[in-house]
Scaffold this motif. Structure first.
Motif, short mmCIF file in Angstrom:
data_model
loop_
_atom_site.label_atom_id
_atom_site.label_comp_id
_atom_site.label_asym_id
_atom_site.label_seq_id
_atom_site.Cartn_x
_atom_site.Cartn_y
_atom_site.Cartn_z
N GLN A 42 0.84 -1.20 0.00
CA GLN A 42 0.00 0.00 0.00
C GLN A 42 0.87 1.24 0.00
O GLN A 42 1.93 1.26 0.62
CB GLN A 42 -0.87 0.05 1.24
CG GLN A 42 -2.05 -0.86 1.23
CD GLN A 42 -2.94 -0.59 2.43
OE1 GLN A 42 -2.47 -0.59 3.55
NE2 GLN A 42 -4.21 -0.35 2.17
N ASN A 43 0.36 2.26 -0.67
CA ASN A 43 1.00 3.56 -0.63
C ASN A 43 0.60 4.23 0.69
O ASN A 43 -0.57 4.53 0.91
CB ASN A 43 0.53 4.40 -1.83
CG ASN A 43 1.16 5.76 -1.86
OD1 ASN A 43 1.76 6.23 -0.91
ND2 ASN A 43 1.02 6.41 -3.00
N LYS A 44 1.56 4.42 1.59
CA LYS A 44 1.31 5.05 2.89
C LYS A 44 2.01 6.41 2.97
O LYS A 44 2.34 6.88 4.05
CB LYS A 44 1.83 4.14 4.01
CG LYS A 44 1.15 2.81 4.10
CD LYS A 44 -0.21 2.97 4.70
CE LYS A 44 -0.81 1.63 5.04
NZ LYS A 44 -2.05 1.77 5.78
N SER A 45 2.23 7.03 1.82
CA SER A 45 2.97 8.28 1.76
C SER A 45 2.26 9.41 2.48
O SER A 45 1.03 9.43 2.57
CB SER A 45 3.20 8.68 0.31
OG SER A 45 3.99 7.72 -0.34
N SER A 49 7.09 12.23 3.18
CA SER A 49 7.86 11.03 2.84
C SER A 49 7.06 10.11 1.94
O SER A 49 5.83 10.16 1.91
CB SER A 49 8.26 10.29 4.12
OG SER A 49 7.11 9.88 4.81
N HIS A 50 7.77 9.27 1.22
CA HIS A 50 7.16 8.29 0.32
C HIS A 50 7.31 6.92 0.97
O HIS A 50 8.35 6.26 0.84
CB HIS A 50 7.82 8.34 -1.05
CG HIS A 50 7.46 9.57 -1.79
ND1 HIS A 50 8.05 10.79 -1.55
CD2 HIS A 50 6.50 9.79 -2.72
CE1 HIS A 50 7.51 11.70 -2.32
NE2 HIS A 50 6.57 11.12 -3.04
N VAL A 66 5.72 -4.05 7.44
CA VAL A 66 6.96 -3.29 7.39
C VAL A 66 6.72 -2.06 6.52
O VAL A 66 5.87 -2.07 5.64
CB VAL A 66 8.17 -4.10 6.85
CG1 VAL A 66 8.48 -5.28 7.75
CG2 VAL A 66 7.94 -4.56 5.43
N MET A 67 7.45 -1.01 6.80
CA MET A 67 7.35 0.22 6.03
C MET A 67 8.70 0.51 5.37
O MET A 67 9.74 0.43 6.04
CB MET A 67 6.97 1.39 6.93
CG MET A 67 5.66 1.21 7.67
SD MET A 67 4.25 1.16 6.60
CE MET A 67 3.92 2.89 6.45
N GLU A 72 11.53 9.32 -3.81
CA GLU A 72 10.40 9.78 -4.63
C GLU A 72 10.53 9.38 -6.10
O GLU A 72 9.56 8.96 -6.72
CB GLU A 72 10.27 11.30 -4.52
CG GLU A 72 9.14 11.87 -5.32
CD GLU A 72 9.03 13.38 -5.20
OE1 GLU A 72 8.05 13.92 -5.72
OE2 GLU A 72 9.92 14.02 -4.60
N ASN A 73 11.74 9.49 -6.65
CA ASN A 73 11.92 9.24 -8.09
C ASN A 73 11.75 7.78 -8.50
O ASN A 73 11.61 7.49 -9.68
CB ASN A 73 13.26 9.78 -8.56
CG ASN A 73 14.43 9.13 -7.86
OD1 ASN A 73 14.33 8.70 -6.71
ND2 ASN A 73 15.55 9.05 -8.55
#
Length: 99
Positions: A42-45, A49-50, A66-67, A72-73
């Motif tokens: 999942q995108n948890k940005s 932060s990304h 885990v994260m 970003e790029n």
């Protein structure tokens, strides 16, 4: 003229590898096992932060999160590379080639 790109492994681009296991309270308890299987991402940005949240299943069937703080790029590319692979292990995630 030939363009030569640099390819690195994802684990070489991250400050911590393997990532720490997060508890429900957001505490780091231990490093994840590289043989555990990714069951979802999942995108948890946030605005600062990304973050990529990965839910993993260990050998006993227990699930944990885990994260990964991904630059970003390469964030979108990393997310899609992981999503495309069925039953990818955390070791395989770290060995994804990023260019």
């Amino acid at each position: 003229m030939i363009s030569v790109g640099i390819t690195m492994l994802l684990k070489e681009l991250l400050p911590i590898w393997p990532p720490a296991v997060m508890t429900e309270a957001g505490n780091n308890v231990d490093n994840a096992d590289l043989g555990d299987i990714v069951v979802s991402v999942q995108n948890k940005s946030t605005s600062n932060s990304h973050l990529l949240g990965m839910r993993l299943r260990n050998r006993r069937g227990a699930l944990y999160t885990v994260m990964l703080n991904i630059p970003e790029n390469i964030f979108q590319m990393t997310l899609f590379l992981i999503m495309r692979k069925k039953d990818i292990t955390l070791r395989e995630v770290g060995n994804l080639e990023i260019s």
